[in-house]
Every structure is written in C-alpha cells, then in structure tokens.
Design a protein around this motif. Structure first.
Motif, mmCIF file in Angstrom:
data_model
loop_
_atom_site.group_PDB
_atom_site.id
_atom_site.type_symbol
_atom_site.label_atom_id
_atom_site.label_comp_id
_atom_site.label_asym_id
_atom_site.label_seq_id
_atom_site.Cartn_x
_atom_site.Cartn_y
_atom_site.Cartn_z
ATOM 1 N N ARG A 79 1.194 -39.230 -37.380
ATOM 2 C CA ARG A 79 0.879 -38.374 -36.228
ATOM 3 C C ARG A 79 0.002 -39.077 -35.205
ATOM 4 O O ARG A 79 -0.479 -38.462 -34.256
ATOM 5 N N GLU A 111 7.920 -44.369 -29.085
ATOM 6 C CA GLU A 111 6.466 -44.203 -29.149
ATOM 7 C C GLU A 111 6.051 -42.978 -29.968
ATOM 8 O O GLU A 111 5.080 -42.299 -29.659
ATOM 9 N N ARG A 112 6.790 -42.747 -31.050
ATOM 10 C CA ARG A 112 6.481 -41.659 -31.955
ATOM 11 C C ARG A 112 6.564 -42.152 -33.388
ATOM 12 O O ARG A 112 7.108 -43.211 -33.678
ATOM 13 N N LEU A 151 14.286 -40.015 -33.780
ATOM 14 C CA LEU A 151 12.881 -40.361 -33.545
ATOM 15 C C LEU A 151 12.723 -40.924 -32.141
ATOM 16 O O LEU A 151 13.200 -42.027 -31.854
#
Length: 118
Positions: free
Chosen positions: A60, A21-22, A18
């Motif tokens: 998302r 900032e996701r 990951l």
C-alpha cells in the motif's frame, strides 16, 4: 489466478489488473509478497512486511524514484525501500527480501526469493 506450479512461479495478476505506480499484496507459497509496477512498466516484488513498523503494509506504499532508483515508501513510517534490491534508502543496514518476477502472456508471476548481496 491458479496456485503455484511445480516450477516455483505463482501467477498473481494480469498486467492490466495492476495500474502503473501501484502495488498489490499476494500470498505466494505462504509468504506475504508485495508486487509493484513502476511508471515505465518494470515489475518488482518484495516482502510485504515493513521491518520498521512490523506490519504487512508495503503493497500500500507510494511508488516513486529517487534519482534512478525505483522505490516504495512504507505507508506507515515512510521509509523508502529500493525495489531492485530491497535496501532501505535511508538506512542501508535494513532490507527486505526481493523476489523474481516475470511476465508471460500478459500474466505476472512471482518466483523464488533473490539471493541477498553480502
């Protein structure tokens, strides 16, 4: 990843899977959970359902900060939710559930729901 262990912690991904900032969506004990990694490598988990759009979309969203508060902005209606406490920064009467997160040996685990602040 393997299913939930008897300790109540579910491995979701490795740290390397990951990007900063996701977010990523995961099914944890039958709950849709959004797991986030911030720019400074902090990890947070929230319910994936946006209460304003009534859709499972928070994973998302856009991860950012407002002052010193890390947040995710819903990709549909743009409401920002604090990653630490799940409170909507624009409407503090609305919140999403947060979950405990831990990293062990490079694997990110999501645990039980945090107690809501009265």
């Amino acid at each position: 990843m393997t299913p939930t262990t008897t300790t109540g912690w579910t491995p979701v991904c490795t740290v390397d899977q990951l990007p900063r900032e996701r977010g990523v969506a995961a099914l944890v004990d039958g709950r849709a959970v959004a797991l986030f990694r911030t720019y400074d490598d902090a990890w947070f988990a929230l319910d994936n359902r946006c209460p304003f759009a009534n859709a499972s979309v928070l994973a998302r969203g856009i991860v950012g900060t407002r002052g010193d508060v890390p947040f995710v902005a819903s990709p549909m209606l743009k409401q920002p939710f604090g990653l630490r406490d799940g409170v909507c920064l624009d409407d503090p009467t609305v919140r999403v559930t947060t979950y405990a997160v831990r990293v062990t040996d490079g694997v990110v685990h999501v645990g039980p729901a945090n107690q809501e602040v009265p």
